[in-house]
Design a protein around this motif. Sequence first.
Motif, PDB file in Angstrom:
ATOM      1  N   PHE A 181      -2.308  11.474   6.285  1.00  0.00           N
ATOM      2  CA  PHE A 181      -2.671  10.547   5.210  1.00  0.00           C
ATOM      3  C   PHE A 181      -3.625  11.226   4.218  1.00  0.00           C
ATOM      4  CE2 PHE A 181      -4.203   5.842   4.630  1.00  0.00           C
ATOM      5  CZ  PHE A 181      -3.685   5.845   3.346  1.00  0.00           C
ATOM      6  N   ALA A 182      -4.725  11.762   4.727  1.00  0.00           N
ATOM      7  CA  ALA A 182      -5.724  12.392   3.857  1.00  0.00           C
ATOM      8  C   ALA A 182      -5.162  13.626   3.157  1.00  0.00           C
ATOM      9  CB  ALA A 182      -6.965  12.761   4.668  1.00  0.00           C
ATOM     10  N   ALA A 183      -4.344  14.405   3.864  1.00  0.00           N
ATOM     11  CA  ALA A 183      -3.779  15.616   3.271  1.00  0.00           C
ATOM     12  C   ALA A 183      -2.883  15.280   2.085  1.00  0.00           C
ATOM     13  CB  ALA A 183      -2.994  16.397   4.323  1.00  0.00           C
ATOM     14  N   CYS A 184      -2.117  14.203   2.204  1.00  0.00           N
ATOM     15  CA  CYS A 184      -1.237  13.797   1.097  1.00  0.00           C
ATOM     16  C   CYS A 184      -2.055  13.465  -0.143  1.00  0.00           C
ATOM     17  CB  CYS A 184      -0.398  12.591   1.518  1.00  0.00           C
ATOM     18  SG  CYS A 184       0.747  12.012   0.250  1.00  0.00           S
ATOM     19  N   ILE A 185      -3.153  12.749   0.037  1.00  0.00           N
ATOM     20  CA  ILE A 185      -4.026  12.408  -1.087  1.00  0.00           C
ATOM     21  C   ILE A 185      -4.653  13.675  -1.668  1.00  0.00           C
ATOM     22  CG2 ILE A 185      -6.156  11.204  -1.728  1.00  0.00           C
ATOM     23  CD1 ILE A 185      -5.405   9.076   0.386  1.00  0.00           C
ATOM     24  N   ALA A 186      -5.162  14.523  -0.787  1.00  0.00           N
ATOM     25  CA  ALA A 186      -5.845  15.739  -1.238  1.00  0.00           C
ATOM     26  C   ALA A 186      -4.923  16.678  -2.009  1.00  0.00           C
ATOM     27  CB  ALA A 186      -6.443  16.471  -0.034  1.00  0.00           C
ATOM     28  N   GLN A 187      -3.636  16.697  -1.644  1.00  0.00           N
ATOM     29  CA  GLN A 187      -2.680  17.599  -2.269  1.00  0.00           C
ATOM     30  C   GLN A 187      -1.920  16.961  -3.433  1.00  0.00           C
ATOM     31  OE1 GLN A 187      -0.457  18.713   1.261  1.00  0.00           O
ATOM     32  NE2 GLN A 187      -1.627  20.613   1.456  1.00  0.00           N
ATOM     33  N   GLY A 188      -2.298  15.732  -3.782  1.00  0.00           N
ATOM     34  CA  GLY A 188      -1.651  15.063  -4.909  1.00  0.00           C
ATOM     35  C   GLY A 188      -0.242  14.600  -4.641  1.00  0.00           C
ATOM     36  N   GLY A 189       0.063  14.311  -3.384  1.00  0.00           N
ATOM     37  CA  GLY A 189       1.419  13.942  -3.013  1.00  0.00           C
ATOM     38  C   GLY A 189       1.705  12.459  -3.158  1.00  0.00           C
ATOM     39  N   THR A 190       2.956  12.113  -2.846  1.00  0.00           N
ATOM     40  CA  THR A 190       3.403  10.723  -2.829  1.00  0.00           C
ATOM     41  C   THR A 190       3.886  10.400  -1.424  1.00  0.00           C
ATOM     42  OG1 THR A 190       3.991  10.597  -5.170  1.00  0.00           O
ATOM     43  CG2 THR A 190       5.140   9.091  -3.689  1.00  0.00           C
ATOM     44  N   GLY A 191       3.423   9.297  -0.885  1.00  0.00           N
ATOM     45  CA  GLY A 191       3.806   8.933   0.474  1.00  0.00           C
ATOM     46  C   GLY A 191       3.776   7.441   0.693  1.00  0.00           C
ATOM     47  N   SER A 192       4.628   7.008   1.596  1.00  0.00           N
ATOM     48  CA  SER A 192       4.616   5.604   2.015  1.00  0.00           C
ATOM     49  C   SER A 192       3.826   5.490   3.315  1.00  0.00           C
ATOM     50  CB  SER A 192       6.044   5.096   2.209  1.00  0.00           C
ATOM     51  OG  SER A 192       6.734   5.896   3.164  1.00  0.00           O
ATOM     52  N   THR A 193       3.234   4.345   3.539  1.00  0.00           N
ATOM     53  CA  THR A 193       2.341   4.179   4.679  1.00  0.00           C
ATOM     54  C   THR A 193       3.032   3.508   5.851  1.00  0.00           C
ATOM     55  OG1 THR A 193       1.508   2.125   3.680  1.00  0.00           O
ATOM     56  CG2 THR A 193       0.243   4.134   3.300  1.00  0.00           C
ATOM     57  N   THR A 194       2.881   4.119   7.022  1.00  0.00           N
ATOM     58  CA  THR A 194       3.315   3.513   8.276  1.00  0.00           C
ATOM     59  C   THR A 194       2.318   2.430   8.675  1.00  0.00           C
ATOM     60  OG1 THR A 194       2.031   5.105   9.537  1.00  0.00           O
ATOM     61  CG2 THR A 194       4.334   5.688   9.055  1.00  0.00           C
ATOM     62  N   VAL A 195       2.544   1.836   9.847  1.00  0.00           N
ATOM     63  CA  VAL A 195       1.596   0.836  10.356  1.00  0.00           C
ATOM     64  C   VAL A 195       0.194   1.433  10.451  1.00  0.00           C
ATOM     65  CG1 VAL A 195       0.954  -0.527  12.393  1.00  0.00           C
ATOM     66  CG2 VAL A 195       3.313  -0.562  11.554  1.00  0.00           C
ATOM     67  N   ALA A 196       0.075   2.624  11.053  1.00  0.00           N
ATOM     68  CA  ALA A 196      -1.246   3.228  11.235  1.00  0.00           C
ATOM     69  C   ALA A 196      -1.932   3.481   9.895  1.00  0.00           C
ATOM     70  CB  ALA A 196      -1.128   4.528  12.029  1.00  0.00           C
ATOM     71  N   THR A 247      -1.310   2.138   6.990  1.00  0.00           N
ATOM     72  CA  THR A 247      -1.590   0.882   6.281  1.00  0.00           C
ATOM     73  C   THR A 247      -2.835   0.221   6.842  1.00  0.00           C
ATOM     74  OG1 THR A 247       0.785   0.598   5.893  1.00  0.00           O
ATOM     75  CG2 THR A 247      -0.616  -1.310   5.524  1.00  0.00           C
ATOM     76  N   MET A 248      -3.019   0.273   8.146  1.00  0.00           N
ATOM     77  CA  MET A 248      -4.229  -0.285   8.752  1.00  0.00           C
ATOM     78  C   MET A 248      -5.472   0.436   8.228  1.00  0.00           C
ATOM     79  SD  MET A 248      -3.213  -0.901  12.743  1.00  0.00           S
ATOM     80  CE  MET A 248      -4.802  -1.666  13.128  1.00  0.00           C
ATOM     81  N   ILE A 249      -5.412   1.752   8.150  1.00  0.00           N
ATOM     82  CA  ILE A 249      -6.551   2.531   7.655  1.00  0.00           C
ATOM     83  C   ILE A 249      -6.881   2.128   6.221  1.00  0.00           C
ATOM     84  CG2 ILE A 249      -7.321   4.850   7.009  1.00  0.00           C
ATOM     85  CD1 ILE A 249      -5.548   5.870   9.378  1.00  0.00           C
ATOM     86  N   ALA A 250      -5.852   2.076   5.374  1.00  0.00           N
ATOM     87  CA  ALA A 250      -6.064   1.726   3.963  1.00  0.00           C
ATOM     88  C   ALA A 250      -6.557   0.295   3.814  1.00  0.00           C
ATOM     89  CB  ALA A 250      -4.762   1.919   3.182  1.00  0.00           C
ATOM     90  N   ALA A 251      -6.003  -0.611   4.598  1.00  0.00           N
ATOM     91  CA  ALA A 251      -6.441  -2.006   4.533  1.00  0.00           C
ATOM     92  C   ALA A 251      -7.915  -2.121   4.880  1.00  0.00           C
ATOM     93  CB  ALA A 251      -5.601  -2.866   5.473  1.00  0.00           C
ATOM     94  N   HIS A 252      -8.324  -1.415   5.918  1.00  0.00           N
ATOM     95  CA  HIS A 252      -9.731  -1.464   6.325  1.00  0.00           C
ATOM     96  C   HIS A 252     -10.631  -0.876   5.245  1.00  0.00           C
ATOM     97  CE1 HIS A 252     -13.199  -1.694   8.839  1.00  0.00           C
ATOM     98  NE2 HIS A 252     -13.295  -0.390   9.018  1.00  0.00           N
ATOM     99  N   LEU A 253     -10.198   0.225   4.624  1.00  0.00           N
ATOM    100  CA  LEU A 253     -10.971   0.809   3.522  1.00  0.00           C
ATOM    101  C   LEU A 253     -11.136  -0.191   2.376  1.00  0.00           C
ATOM    102  CD1 LEU A 253      -9.424   4.400   3.303  1.00  0.00           C
ATOM    103  CD2 LEU A 253     -11.746   3.827   4.043  1.00  0.00           C
ATOM    104  N   ILE A 266       0.830  -1.203   0.000  1.00  0.00           N
ATOM    105  CA  ILE A 266       0.000   0.000   0.000  1.00  0.00           C
ATOM    106  C   ILE A 266       0.867   1.255   0.000  1.00  0.00           C
ATOM    107  CG2 ILE A 266      -1.654   1.317   1.387  1.00  0.00           C
ATOM    108  CD1 ILE A 266      -2.821  -1.414   2.266  1.00  0.00           C
ATOM    109  N   ALA A 267       0.496   2.225  -0.841  1.00  0.00           N
ATOM    110  CA  ALA A 267       1.209   3.510  -0.905  1.00  0.00           C
ATOM    111  C   ALA A 267       0.307   4.542  -1.560  1.00  0.00           C
ATOM    112  CB  ALA A 267       2.513   3.366  -1.686  1.00  0.00           C
ATOM    113  N   VAL A 268       0.673   5.803  -1.416  1.00  0.00           N
ATOM    114  CA  VAL A 268       0.005   6.897  -2.129  1.00  0.00           C
ATOM    115  C   VAL A 268       0.962   7.393  -3.201  1.00  0.00           C
ATOM    116  CG1 VAL A 268      -0.973   9.218  -1.967  1.00  0.00           C
ATOM    117  CG2 VAL A 268      -1.373   7.563  -0.129  1.00  0.00           C
ATOM    118  N   LEU A 269       0.534   7.369  -4.448  1.00  0.00           N
ATOM    119  CA  LEU A 269       1.353   7.806  -5.572  1.00  0.00           C
ATOM    120  C   LEU A 269       0.620   8.920  -6.302  1.00  0.00           C
ATOM    121  CD1 LEU A 269       2.365   4.278  -6.956  1.00  0.00           C
ATOM    122  CD2 LEU A 269       3.586   5.672  -5.268  1.00  0.00           C
TER     123      LEU A 269
END
Length: 301
Positions: free
Chosen positions: A91-106, A108-114, A58-61
Amino acid sequence: MIPIAYSTEVAEARKNGTAIVALESTIITHGMPFPQNVDTARLVENDIRAAGATPATIAVLDGQLHVGLEDIALDALGQAQNVSKLSRADFAACIAQGGTGSTTVAATMIAAHLAGIDVFATGGIGGVHRGAELSFDISADLQELAQTPVIVVAAGAKAILDLPKTFEVLETLGVPVIAYGQDVLPAFWSAQTDMAAPLRMDSADEIATAQKTRTAMGLRGGQLVTNPIPQQDEIPAETLAPIIAQALSEADARGISSKDVTPFLLGRIFELTEGRSLTANIALVRNNARLAAQIAIAMMK
């Protein structure tokens, strides 16, 4: 619900009802140097496939949440510079601003649940940093375990942390801490500590049943499964203690704080152990992935 980009493999698994295991991406961008980071990511994904489940890194690209990375995206992430290290707060700010980020445990848990994924394999969770009574430096991973219903398989909390305080906080938050196959908690690079495990379970089925029971009872949050590193791969705690102390002292002397602490300490310990910590890290992540795949399959029953 935000749009999620699924890899071809993960999309097929969702369609077919195949068990899926989430994987974080911070270990790729902040946990290991290139090319070991990408090589390890592929080894871990293949371990999950060999165990009968599907990996979902899981990542934000560029502002898009990805659940599962195609090969070209994994290669690019492994070599990317200035990648944000995402947790719940940003997490949400990175998506909203079009950024790229790697996911920590927290994160990744949020994204997995989604994405409807029940199980997540990582190396070690974050926790209460040493000196937190003054700095208040406590990882968001602990609160996430208390509120997001994802099973996290780790080799315990990272050994650089204040482990007794970390597990005290987890107890206060009502997070089940399960030692897999032993009566004491592991400590990341070391298979055992002198801390008794609150719970012991010896099979993936037991772990899956416990989480299903929590859900049936309306209890929030996930479970932390502490899976000891194989003994042939461990670095004994007594060997690591003076090395960790030296790395912590250097971090303090340089004024390193917040999200920069863990990457600095892991890098310095790699240098001080002449690479042994990285070898152990790879072994424990692969070991956790194999157990997580078994639990994910059990959750599908």
